[in-house]
Design a protein around this motif. Sequence first.
Motif, short mmCIF file in Angstrom:
data_model
loop_
_atom_site.label_atom_id
_atom_site.label_comp_id
_atom_site.label_asym_id
_atom_site.label_seq_id
_atom_site.Cartn_x
_atom_site.Cartn_y
_atom_site.Cartn_z
N TYR A 101 0.81 -1.23 0.00
CA TYR A 101 0.00 0.00 0.00
C TYR A 101 0.84 1.28 0.00
CZ TYR A 101 -4.30 -2.62 0.48
OH TYR A 101 -5.36 -3.46 0.24
N TRP A 103 1.90 2.08 -2.78
CA TRP A 103 1.73 2.47 -4.18
C TRP A 103 1.03 3.83 -4.38
CZ3 TRP A 103 -2.92 3.50 -6.36
CH2 TRP A 103 -4.07 2.92 -5.82
N PRO A 104 0.06 4.23 -3.54
CA PRO A 104 -0.53 5.56 -3.78
C PRO A 104 0.49 6.69 -3.66
CG PRO A 104 -1.94 4.28 -2.32
CD PRO A 104 -0.65 3.54 -2.43
N THR A 105 1.35 6.59 -2.64
CA THR A 105 2.40 7.61 -2.46
C THR A 105 3.38 7.57 -3.62
OG1 THR A 105 2.21 7.52 -0.05
CG2 THR A 105 4.28 8.37 -0.97
N THR A 107 2.83 6.49 -6.59
CA THR A 107 2.17 6.95 -7.81
C THR A 107 2.20 8.46 -7.93
OG1 THR A 107 0.68 5.03 -7.86
CG2 THR A 107 -0.01 6.97 -9.09
N SER A 171 2.61 1.71 -9.39
CA SER A 171 2.69 3.16 -9.55
C SER A 171 3.07 3.51 -10.98
CB SER A 171 3.70 3.76 -8.56
OG SER A 171 5.02 3.36 -8.85
N CYS A 174 -0.02 2.93 -13.23
CA CYS A 174 -1.00 4.01 -13.12
C CYS A 174 -0.59 5.24 -13.93
CB CYS A 174 -1.19 4.40 -11.66
SG CYS A 174 -1.96 3.12 -10.64
N ALA A 248 -11.28 8.44 -5.47
CA ALA A 248 -9.82 8.50 -5.32
C ALA A 248 -9.45 8.82 -3.88
CB ALA A 248 -9.23 9.55 -6.26
N SER A 251 -10.18 5.82 -1.56
CA SER A 251 -9.28 4.68 -1.76
C SER A 251 -8.05 4.74 -0.87
CB SER A 251 -8.85 4.60 -3.23
OG SER A 251 -8.00 5.68 -3.57
N TYR A 252 -7.70 5.95 -0.40
CA TYR A 252 -6.51 6.08 0.44
C TYR A 252 -6.72 5.54 1.86
CZ TYR A 252 -4.42 8.78 -3.29
OH TYR A 252 -3.91 9.15 -4.50
N SER A 285 -0.33 9.20 2.36
CA SER A 285 -0.92 9.07 1.03
C SER A 285 -1.89 10.21 0.74
CB SER A 285 -1.65 7.72 0.90
OG SER A 285 -0.76 6.64 1.07
N TRP A 289 -1.79 13.14 -2.13
CA TRP A 289 -2.93 13.38 -3.01
C TRP A 289 -3.34 14.85 -2.97
CZ3 TRP A 289 -8.39 13.90 -1.52
CH2 TRP A 289 -9.26 13.86 -2.61
#
Length: 296
Positions: A101, A103-105, A107, A171, A174, A248, A251-252, A285, A289
């Motif tokens: 997890y 991956w959001p950061t 990305t 990432s 995406c 979005a 999802s975090y 994250s 965002w």
Amino acid sequence: MNQEKKATLIGLCAIILWSLIVGLIKGVSESFGAILGAASIYSIASLFLLFTVGWTRLKNFPKKYLVYGPILFVTYELCLSLSIGYTTTSRQAIEVGMVNYLWPTLTMASMIIFTKTKTNWLIAPGIVLSMAGIIWVLGGDEGLDISQMMTNISSNPLSYGMALLGALIWSAYCVVTARMAKGINGITFFFMLVAFSLWIKYFFSGIQPEVKITLSSISYLVFASSAMGFGYAAWNLGILKGNSTLLAGASYFTPVLSSLFSSIILATSLGISFWQGTLMVCTGSILCWLSTRIKI
């Protein structure tokens, strides 16, 4: 309820389904083995996707997307499923899921570096907080304990390494495929490729673990496949027809939900330091965002 609200609600359901995946994959691997279990999950999920999302003709795919999309997607899903499947304990599976997890950061960082997305100073504390959260999670009950973190990683470097590699690859997926896809949804085809790759690995690996066919193991397999297949189908509908900004942002919070559901599914108690690290990853994250959406 109008169509957009319905689609958004369905998209939120995808977040719930994805939050179940870590615990369910681990449950399947305990009965079928890491490779056979993952191959079975993606095979059944491919059927779910075929009847829900449908099939997109390959000739409709942009050429670059048809090349880079499958490579990145298949590699990521292999890293995700096998990193969890190869774990030796339930606690380790949950920790590996947390590493994924990142991956959001990653990305957001990739978007800023490679697409020159405008950002502000929130990106720095966001990245630092996410990384610190993972260190906190892997530090065990003591929280910030580098020596314990290294001990945990050295106990199963393959799983932790694959989880981190998966986060990096997703990432990249995406960022890279967003422009290449041009609205084409290749999820059904990609899932079939993942299943095919896992079956090839299974038959040529020479590893034939003892398979435990019980009502419980079959239930885990069906639920895991459903969470995978319907999760992607629901997310696709939500993003295309719902409030993508809301989805979005929501999802975090997946790491928190994933840790909660995994602890329940795997009957594993998680200490206060784990939850502190999880919240740090989520907060980091969210800051990343927000760094691309708020002018400061």
